[in-house]
Design a protein around this motif. Structure first.
Motif, PDB file in Angstrom:
ATOM      1  N   LEU A  28       1.365  -1.556   0.001  1.00  0.00           N
ATOM      2  CA  LEU A  28       0.526  -0.076   0.010  1.00  0.00           C
ATOM      3  C   LEU A  28       1.348   1.493  -0.257  1.00  0.00           C
ATOM      4  N   TYR A  29       2.171   1.370   0.704  1.00  0.00           N
ATOM      5  CA  TYR A  29       3.171   2.247   0.992  1.00  0.00           C
ATOM      6  C   TYR A  29       3.214   2.673  -0.509  1.00  0.00           C
ATOM      7  N   LEU A  30       3.919   1.249  -0.928  1.00  0.00           N
ATOM      8  CA  LEU A  30       4.734   1.566  -2.569  1.00  0.00           C
ATOM      9  C   LEU A  30       3.704   2.225  -3.877  1.00  0.00           C
ATOM     10  N   ALA A  31       2.325   1.551  -3.705  1.00  0.00           N
ATOM     11  CA  ALA A  31       1.874   2.213  -4.232  1.00  0.00           C
ATOM     12  C   ALA A  31       1.572   3.328  -4.011  1.00  0.00           C
ATOM     13  N   ARG A  32       0.631   4.199  -3.065  1.00  0.00           N
ATOM     14  CA  ARG A  32       0.806   5.231  -2.389  1.00  0.00           C
ATOM     15  C   ARG A  32       1.558   6.329  -2.919  1.00  0.00           C
ATOM     16  N   HIS A  33       3.174   6.151  -2.130  1.00  0.00           N
ATOM     17  CA  HIS A  33       4.334   7.020  -2.082  1.00  0.00           C
ATOM     18  C   HIS A  33       5.227   6.200  -3.798  1.00  0.00           C
ATOM     19  N   PHE A  34       4.491   6.709  -4.650  1.00  0.00           N
ATOM     20  CA  PHE A  34       5.742   6.006  -6.095  1.00  0.00           C
ATOM     21  C   PHE A  34       6.854   6.325  -5.983  1.00  0.00           C
ATOM     22  N   GLY A  35       7.842   5.619  -5.769  1.00  0.00           N
ATOM     23  CA  GLY A  35       9.471   5.745  -6.429  1.00  0.00           C
ATOM     24  C   GLY A  35      10.128   6.266  -4.582  1.00  0.00           C
ATOM     25  N   ASP A  36       8.906   7.032  -4.012  1.00  0.00           N
ATOM     26  CA  ASP A  36      10.077   6.740  -2.604  1.00  0.00           C
ATOM     27  C   ASP A  36      10.722   5.933  -1.880  1.00  0.00           C
ATOM     28  N   PRO A  37      11.465   6.211  -0.448  1.00  0.00           N
ATOM     29  CA  PRO A  37      12.258   5.457  -0.187  1.00  0.00           C
ATOM     30  C   PRO A  37      11.989   4.877   0.290  1.00  0.00           C
ATOM     31  N   THR A  38      11.452   3.600   0.939  1.00  0.00           N
ATOM     32  CA  THR A  38      11.172   2.921   2.495  1.00  0.00           C
ATOM     33  C   THR A  38      12.400   2.609   3.015  1.00  0.00           C
ATOM     34  N   LEU A  39      11.894   1.825   4.043  1.00  0.00           N
ATOM     35  CA  LEU A  39      12.946   1.133   4.929  1.00  0.00           C
ATOM     36  C   LEU A  39      13.948   0.398   4.643  1.00  0.00           C
ATOM     37  N   LEU A  40      13.359  -0.609   3.635  1.00  0.00           N
ATOM     38  CA  LEU A  40      14.065  -1.741   3.009  1.00  0.00           C
ATOM     39  C   LEU A  40      14.938  -0.646   1.598  1.00  0.00           C
ATOM     40  N   ASP A  41      15.005   0.126   1.619  1.00  0.00           N
ATOM     41  CA  ASP A  41      15.727   0.531   1.095  1.00  0.00           C
ATOM     42  C   ASP A  41      17.267   1.560   1.837  1.00  0.00           C
ATOM     43  N   ASN A  42      17.084   1.376   2.817  1.00  0.00           N
ATOM     44  CA  ASN A  42      18.044   2.070   3.387  1.00  0.00           C
ATOM     45  C   ASN A  42      18.835   0.352   4.109  1.00  0.00           C
ATOM     46  N   VAL A  43      18.486  -0.744   3.748  1.00  0.00           N
ATOM     47  CA  VAL A  43      19.170  -2.474   3.165  1.00  0.00           C
ATOM     48  C   VAL A  43      19.999  -2.221   1.757  1.00  0.00           C
ATOM     49  N   HIS A  44      18.996  -1.890   0.845  1.00  0.00           N
ATOM     50  CA  HIS A  44      19.225  -1.838  -0.714  1.00  0.00           C
ATOM     51  C   HIS A  44      20.605  -1.216  -0.649  1.00  0.00           C
ATOM     52  N   LEU A  45      20.466  -0.096  -0.221  1.00  0.00           N
ATOM     53  CA  LEU A  45      21.646   0.926  -0.482  1.00  0.00           C
ATOM     54  C   LEU A  45      23.232   1.032  -0.354  1.00  0.00           C
ATOM     55  N   PRO A  46      23.162   0.021   0.468  1.00  0.00           N
ATOM     56  CA  PRO A  46      24.832   0.250   1.501  1.00  0.00           C
ATOM     57  C   PRO A  46      25.120  -1.589   0.585  1.00  0.00           C
ATOM     58  N   ILE A  47      23.875  -2.223   0.208  1.00  0.00           N
ATOM     59  CA  ILE A  47      24.297  -3.567  -0.964  1.00  0.00           C
ATOM     60  C   ILE A  47      24.734  -2.970  -1.962  1.00  0.00           C
ATOM     61  N   HIS A  48      24.226  -2.694  -2.697  1.00  0.00           N
ATOM     62  CA  HIS A  48      24.655  -1.280  -3.884  1.00  0.00           C
ATOM     63  C   HIS A  48      25.795  -1.016  -3.746  1.00  0.00           C
ATOM     64  N   GLU A  49      25.844  -0.058  -2.879  1.00  0.00           N
ATOM     65  CA  GLU A  49      27.112   0.517  -2.950  1.00  0.00           C
ATOM     66  C   GLU A  49      28.171  -0.972  -3.157  1.00  0.00           C
ATOM     67  N   GLY A  50      28.291  -1.411  -1.452  1.00  0.00           N
ATOM     68  CA  GLY A  50      29.209  -2.576  -1.313  1.00  0.00           C
ATOM     69  C   GLY A  50      29.682  -3.629  -2.901  1.00  0.00           C
ATOM     70  N   GLY A  51      28.345  -3.477  -4.108  1.00  0.00           N
ATOM     71  CA  GLY A  51      28.747  -4.205  -5.127  1.00  0.00           C
ATOM     72  C   GLY A  51      29.871  -3.793  -5.551  1.00  0.00           C
ATOM     73  N   HIS A  52      29.508  -2.560  -6.079  1.00  0.00           N
ATOM     74  CA  HIS A  52      30.655  -0.955  -6.867  1.00  0.00           C
ATOM     75  C   HIS A  52      31.580  -1.862  -6.358  1.00  0.00           C
ATOM     76  N   LEU A  53      32.132  -1.107  -4.966  1.00  0.00           N
ATOM     77  CA  LEU A  53      33.654  -1.766  -4.847  1.00  0.00           C
ATOM     78  C   LEU A  53      34.189  -3.264  -4.898  1.00  0.00           C
ATOM     79  N   PHE A  54      33.189  -3.936  -4.566  1.00  0.00           N
ATOM     80  CA  PHE A  54      33.851  -5.458  -4.724  1.00  0.00           C
ATOM     81  C   PHE A  54      34.234  -5.501  -6.285  1.00  0.00           C
ATOM     82  N   PHE A  55      32.647  -4.885  -7.412  1.00  0.00           N
ATOM     83  CA  PHE A  55      33.180  -5.603  -8.412  1.00  0.00           C
ATOM     84  C   PHE A  55      34.309  -4.197  -9.237  1.00  0.00           C
ATOM     85  N   SER A  56      34.631  -3.840  -8.725  1.00  0.00           N
ATOM     86  CA  SER A  56      35.668  -2.257  -8.535  1.00  0.00           C
ATOM     87  C   SER A  56      37.296  -3.257  -9.178  1.00  0.00           C
ATOM     88  N   TYR A  57      37.320  -4.470  -8.956  1.00  0.00           N
ATOM     89  CA  TYR A  57      38.601  -4.935  -9.480  1.00  0.00           C
ATOM     90  C   TYR A  57      38.202  -5.894 -10.430  1.00  0.00           C
TER      91      TYR A  57
END
Length: 186
Positions: A28-57
């Motif tokens: 319901l939150y995702l449908a009403r707040h299209f594109g706004d971040p959720t608490l789960l995004d606070n988990v996805h973001l560091p994983i995303h940035e960690g992927g850049h670091l890991f794959f930089s090699y």
């Protein structure tokens, strides 16, 4: 010869409804707040940035794609682990997290032309030219189609979110049927 299906670990009624409420509120939150971040995004973001670091090699291309690869790979691997353990809540949550993460990827893709999203980088100040999907779509020659690709990705993500909740309900219903049959047989 067909191998017998390994039973999933049972889920209590309270646990089932608790998860169902969680998924319902988040959808319901995702449908009403299209594109706004959720608490789960606070988990996805560091994983995303960690992927850049890991794959930089592994070179510039994997470095560029690494954030999205990790952002999607980690919940997919966790879902696989919970499937192997036959744990319904863990499997469905990780599948839901995968598709939720894909909605974030879709938002990022759709922003490739406008570049309005605030960027986060590790170890340096964000530069608008550091936009992953601007660079990926430019390399692929599809930048003019960024919004359409992002919208299609969001549609797939929503199908996955709803499909995950439906599967969770179906598995619980199967469990309830099996329990009813077992009680009826005794």
């Amino acid at each position: 010869m067909q191998l017998p299906e390994i039973e999933w670990q049972p889920v209590s009624r309270a646990e089932f409804y608790g998860w169902l409420i969680f998924y319902g509120v988040l959808l319901l939150y995702l449908a009403r707040h299209f594109g706004d971040p959720t608490l789960l995004d606070n988990v996805h973001l560091p994983i995303h940035e960690g992927g850049h670091l890991f794959f930089s090699y592994f070179g510039e291309t994997l470095h560029l794609w690494g954030g999205t690869i990790f952002q999607l790979l980690i919940p997919a691997l966790l879902a696989w682990y919970f499937v192997s353990q036959r744990q319904l809540p863990g499997t469905s949550f990780c599948m839901f997290a995968f598709f939720h993460s894909l909605t974030g990827v879709a938002t990022y893709m759709s922003d490739a032309i406008a570049r309005e999203l605030p960027l986060v980088t590790v170890g340096a100040e964000a530069d608008p030219s550091d936009h992953d999907w601007l660079n990926i779509f430019t390399q692929l020659g599809v930048l003019p189609h960024a919004v359409q690709i992002g919208s299609t990705t969001r549609f797939i993500a929503w199908c996955g979110l709803l499909g995950t909740v439906a599967w969770f309900c179906w598995r619980y219903r199967q469990q309830s049927r099996e329990e009813s049959l077992a009680l009826g047989v005794s």
